[in-house]
Design a protein around this motif. Structure first.
Motif, PDB file in Angstrom:
ATOM      1  N   ASP A   1       0.844  -1.191   0.000  1.00  0.00           N
ATOM      2  CA  ASP A   1       0.000   0.000   0.000  1.00  0.00           C
ATOM      3  C   ASP A   1       0.877   1.239   0.000  1.00  0.00           C
ATOM      4  O   ASP A   1       0.824   2.063   0.899  1.00  0.00           O
ATOM      5  CB  ASP A   1      -0.963  -0.033   1.188  1.00  0.00           C
ATOM      6  CG  ASP A   1      -2.229   0.770   0.879  1.00  0.00           C
ATOM      7  OD1 ASP A   1      -2.541   0.919  -0.307  1.00  0.00           O
ATOM      8  OD2 ASP A   1      -2.877   1.244   1.837  1.00  0.00           O
ATOM      9  N   GLU A   2       1.680   1.370  -1.035  1.00  0.00           N
ATOM     10  CA  GLU A   2       2.724   2.374  -1.082  1.00  0.00           C
ATOM     11  C   GLU A   2       2.942   2.768  -2.520  1.00  0.00           C
ATOM     12  O   GLU A   2       2.720   1.978  -3.422  1.00  0.00           O
ATOM     13  CB  GLU A   2       4.054   1.731  -0.628  1.00  0.00           C
ATOM     14  CG  GLU A   2       4.069   1.202   0.761  1.00  0.00           C
ATOM     15  CD  GLU A   2       4.695   2.185   1.736  1.00  0.00           C
ATOM     16  OE1 GLU A   2       4.913   3.352   1.324  1.00  0.00           O
ATOM     17  OE2 GLU A   2       4.956   1.788   2.874  1.00  0.00           O
ATOM     18  N   LYS A   3       3.452   3.944  -2.710  1.00  0.00           N
ATOM     19  CA  LYS A   3       3.989   4.233  -4.031  1.00  0.00           C
ATOM     20  C   LYS A   3       5.407   3.678  -4.086  1.00  0.00           C
ATOM     21  O   LYS A   3       6.034   3.426  -3.065  1.00  0.00           O
ATOM     22  CB  LYS A   3       3.958   5.730  -4.331  1.00  0.00           C
ATOM     23  CG  LYS A   3       4.599   6.643  -3.294  1.00  0.00           C
ATOM     24  CD  LYS A   3       4.262   8.081  -3.641  1.00  0.00           C
ATOM     25  CE  LYS A   3       4.589   9.060  -2.513  1.00  0.00           C
ATOM     26  NZ  LYS A   3       5.788   8.814  -1.701  1.00  0.00           N
ATOM     27  N   ILE A   4       5.889   3.488  -5.275  1.00  0.00           N
ATOM     28  CA  ILE A   4       7.177   2.823  -5.434  1.00  0.00           C
ATOM     29  C   ILE A   4       7.931   3.511  -6.567  1.00  0.00           C
ATOM     30  O   ILE A   4       7.314   4.028  -7.491  1.00  0.00           O
ATOM     31  CB  ILE A   4       6.946   1.316  -5.699  1.00  0.00           C
ATOM     32  CG1 ILE A   4       8.235   0.516  -5.674  1.00  0.00           C
ATOM     33  CG2 ILE A   4       6.196   1.095  -6.997  1.00  0.00           C
ATOM     34  CD1 ILE A   4       8.009  -0.984  -5.710  1.00  0.00           C
ATOM     35  N   CYS A   5       9.257   3.586  -6.449  1.00  0.00           N
ATOM     36  CA  CYS A   5       9.991   4.314  -7.487  1.00  0.00           C
ATOM     37  C   CYS A   5      10.649   3.368  -8.482  1.00  0.00           C
ATOM     38  O   CYS A   5      10.722   2.156  -8.264  1.00  0.00           O
ATOM     39  CB  CYS A   5      10.999   5.273  -6.870  1.00  0.00           C
ATOM     40  SG  CYS A   5      12.448   4.475  -6.208  1.00  0.00           S
ATOM     41  N   VAL A   6      11.093   3.936  -9.574  1.00  0.00           N
ATOM     42  CA  VAL A   6      11.586   3.148 -10.701  1.00  0.00           C
ATOM     43  C   VAL A   6      12.695   2.190 -10.290  1.00  0.00           C
ATOM     44  O   VAL A   6      12.650   0.998 -10.602  1.00  0.00           O
ATOM     45  CB  VAL A   6      12.088   4.085 -11.824  1.00  0.00           C
ATOM     46  CG1 VAL A   6      12.620   3.276 -12.997  1.00  0.00           C
ATOM     47  CG2 VAL A   6      10.983   5.021 -12.270  1.00  0.00           C
ATOM     48  N   SER A   7      13.669   2.701  -9.547  1.00  0.00           N
ATOM     49  CA  SER A   7      14.820   1.852  -9.225  1.00  0.00           C
ATOM     50  C   SER A   7      14.427   0.710  -8.293  1.00  0.00           C
ATOM     51  O   SER A   7      15.044  -0.354  -8.326  1.00  0.00           O
ATOM     52  CB  SER A   7      15.937   2.691  -8.618  1.00  0.00           C
ATOM     53  OG  SER A   7      15.438   3.524  -7.604  1.00  0.00           O
TER      54      SER A   7
ATOM     55  N   HIS B 129       2.110   5.348  -8.469  1.00  0.00           N
ATOM     56  CA  HIS B 129       1.036   4.727  -7.681  1.00  0.00           C
ATOM     57  C   HIS B 129      -0.166   4.510  -8.585  1.00  0.00           C
ATOM     58  O   HIS B 129      -0.242   5.082  -9.678  1.00  0.00           O
ATOM     59  CB  HIS B 129       0.666   5.607  -6.487  1.00  0.00           C
ATOM     60  CG  HIS B 129       0.175   6.968  -6.888  1.00  0.00           C
ATOM     61  ND1 HIS B 129      -1.138   7.210  -7.213  1.00  0.00           N
ATOM     62  CD2 HIS B 129       0.837   8.147  -7.070  1.00  0.00           C
ATOM     63  CE1 HIS B 129      -1.262   8.495  -7.547  1.00  0.00           C
ATOM     64  NE2 HIS B 129      -0.098   9.089  -7.476  1.00  0.00           N
ATOM     65  N   LEU B 130      -1.107   3.706  -8.114  1.00  0.00           N
ATOM     66  CA  LEU B 130      -2.313   3.442  -8.880  1.00  0.00           C
ATOM     67  C   LEU B 130      -3.125   4.719  -9.068  1.00  0.00           C
ATOM     68  O   LEU B 130      -3.202   5.551  -8.166  1.00  0.00           O
ATOM     69  CB  LEU B 130      -3.199   2.418  -8.160  1.00  0.00           C
ATOM     70  CG  LEU B 130      -2.632   1.009  -8.021  1.00  0.00           C
ATOM     71  CD1 LEU B 130      -3.631   0.127  -7.284  1.00  0.00           C
ATOM     72  CD2 LEU B 130      -2.310   0.413  -9.383  1.00  0.00           C
ATOM     73  N   THR B 131      -3.735   4.852 -10.205  1.00  0.00           N
ATOM     74  CA  THR B 131      -4.670   5.944 -10.440  1.00  0.00           C
ATOM     75  C   THR B 131      -5.911   5.720  -9.575  1.00  0.00           C
ATOM     76  O   THR B 131      -6.439   4.612  -9.546  1.00  0.00           O
ATOM     77  CB  THR B 131      -5.095   5.961 -11.918  1.00  0.00           C
ATOM     78  OG1 THR B 131      -3.933   6.154 -12.720  1.00  0.00           O
ATOM     79  CG2 THR B 131      -6.101   7.062 -12.187  1.00  0.00           C
TER      80      THR B 131
ATOM     81  N   CYS C 282      10.333  -7.295  -2.501  1.00  0.00           N
ATOM     82  CA  CYS C 282       9.743  -5.964  -2.396  1.00  0.00           C
ATOM     83  C   CYS C 282       9.600  -5.545  -0.931  1.00  0.00           C
ATOM     84  O   CYS C 282       9.936  -4.420  -0.559  1.00  0.00           O
ATOM     85  CB  CYS C 282       8.380  -5.953  -3.088  1.00  0.00           C
ATOM     86  SG  CYS C 282       7.661  -4.314  -3.230  1.00  0.00           S
ATOM     87  N   LYS C 283       9.128  -6.462  -0.106  1.00  0.00           N
ATOM     88  CA  LYS C 283       8.963  -6.151   1.317  1.00  0.00           C
ATOM     89  C   LYS C 283      10.303  -5.841   1.970  1.00  0.00           C
ATOM     90  O   LYS C 283      10.415  -4.925   2.786  1.00  0.00           O
ATOM     91  CB  LYS C 283       8.265  -7.303   2.040  1.00  0.00           C
ATOM     92  CG  LYS C 283       6.743  -7.280   1.863  1.00  0.00           C
ATOM     93  CD  LYS C 283       6.084  -8.453   2.581  1.00  0.00           C
ATOM     94  CE  LYS C 283       4.569  -8.424   2.376  1.00  0.00           C
ATOM     95  NZ  LYS C 283       3.950  -9.755   2.621  1.00  0.00           N
ATOM     96  N   GLU C 284      11.315  -6.625   1.609  1.00  0.00           N
ATOM     97  CA  GLU C 284      12.661  -6.371   2.133  1.00  0.00           C
ATOM     98  C   GLU C 284      13.111  -4.954   1.789  1.00  0.00           C
ATOM     99  O   GLU C 284      13.571  -4.202   2.641  1.00  0.00           O
ATOM    100  CB  GLU C 284      13.659  -7.356   1.517  1.00  0.00           C
ATOM    101  CG  GLU C 284      13.662  -8.738   2.151  1.00  0.00           C
ATOM    102  CD  GLU C 284      14.528  -9.726   1.357  1.00  0.00           C
ATOM    103  OE1 GLU C 284      14.374 -10.941   1.578  1.00  0.00           O
ATOM    104  OE2 GLU C 284      15.329  -9.271   0.506  1.00  0.00           O
ATOM    105  N   LEU C 285      12.934  -4.611   0.516  1.00  0.00           N
ATOM    106  CA  LEU C 285      13.340  -3.285   0.037  1.00  0.00           C
ATOM    107  C   LEU C 285      12.615  -2.174   0.781  1.00  0.00           C
ATOM    108  O   LEU C 285      13.226  -1.209   1.236  1.00  0.00           O
ATOM    109  CB  LEU C 285      13.024  -3.151  -1.446  1.00  0.00           C
ATOM    110  CG  LEU C 285      14.172  -3.168  -2.418  1.00  0.00           C
ATOM    111  CD1 LEU C 285      13.703  -2.711  -3.786  1.00  0.00           C
ATOM    112  CD2 LEU C 285      15.319  -2.277  -1.940  1.00  0.00           C
ATOM    113  N   LEU C 286      11.320  -2.330   0.913  1.00  0.00           N
ATOM    114  CA  LEU C 286      10.525  -1.280   1.560  1.00  0.00           C
ATOM    115  C   LEU C 286      10.915  -1.128   3.029  1.00  0.00           C
ATOM    116  O   LEU C 286      10.919  -0.012   3.563  1.00  0.00           O
ATOM    117  CB  LEU C 286       9.031  -1.580   1.433  1.00  0.00           C
ATOM    118  CG  LEU C 286       8.447  -1.573   0.012  1.00  0.00           C
ATOM    119  CD1 LEU C 286       6.954  -1.857   0.037  1.00  0.00           C
ATOM    120  CD2 LEU C 286       8.727  -0.257  -0.696  1.00  0.00           C
TER     121      LEU C 286
END
Lengths: 110, 110
Positions: free
Chosen positions: A27-33, A71-73, A102-106
DNA sequence: TAATCATATGCGTAAAATTGCATATGACAA
DNA sequence: TTGTCATATGCAATTTTACGCATATGATTA
């Protein structure tokens, strides 16, 4: 009909569908890298796929300094709502590896 | 993930999305030559598009003599359900012409 | 059995989508 | 203002998808 086609076309690629699934399920926005790292796809291709999703009105971007977050529209139509729900209904088992990463990264974000 | 991709890919073509929309919105099975007439697409292309929808598990066929009728695959999964609903949510205004023609054809069936 | 109607498919071509590589753009930091 | 990091894009090559044409298949009717 073209806008509906554009949505289905945007979703008919593994990388793009995975990006959408991630955006639905964290439930987050996420960046390209971050996407590059999670999905193990070249940065230039991630950028291109994000563009296609944006052109289909599925995602939006927010620039923050060097980074561009996606993020989702927000949902405007019944169609959009059902499409988002359909992506959400794809079981996590299809995305186990990516979800772990993904969870690790966040978790490391701050 | 491949089966989900296959569904979105199947839906990302105008002829195929229109076929799906018709199947959702008339409550009938429909045969190849009827689709040809309603959508004004060559018979050999309709056949091919139907194959792609069938391979994506979106429709099924029933042979009756010379004819092959197609209908929606009964819903088995949440995903299928939401996809069908999303197609259903495409407004009739996008399909006015085809819908008129289709109803005319069905009325003349017997 | 031959002719006909409904549907499907092989093959070649045209158009569209995806990728890799190189490089541009844009923001921040030294 | 130079260098570095994050992201985007032009171009050419490749892969995938859609199409037209011809024809095959399969069932029905004469």
């Amino acid at each position: 009909m073209d806008n509906y086609i554009k949505v289905f076309k945007a979703l008919s690629d593994t990388t793009r569908l995975k990006i959408m699934w991630l955006l639905m399920n964290i439930d987050e926005k996420i960046c390209v890298s971050e996407i590059v790292e999670v999905l193990e796809v070249y940065q230039y291709n991630v950028s291109r796929h994000l563009r296609i999703l944006k052109d289909a009105n599925l995602i939006e971007e927010v620039k923050e300094g060097k980074w561009v977050f996606y993020h989702l529209t927000p949902i405007n139509t019944k169609f959009q709502d059902l499409i988002q729900k359909s992506i959400h209904s794809i079981p996590e088992s299809e995305m186990r590896k990516e979800m772990v990463k993904c969870k690790e990264l966040l978790a490391l974000r701050d």
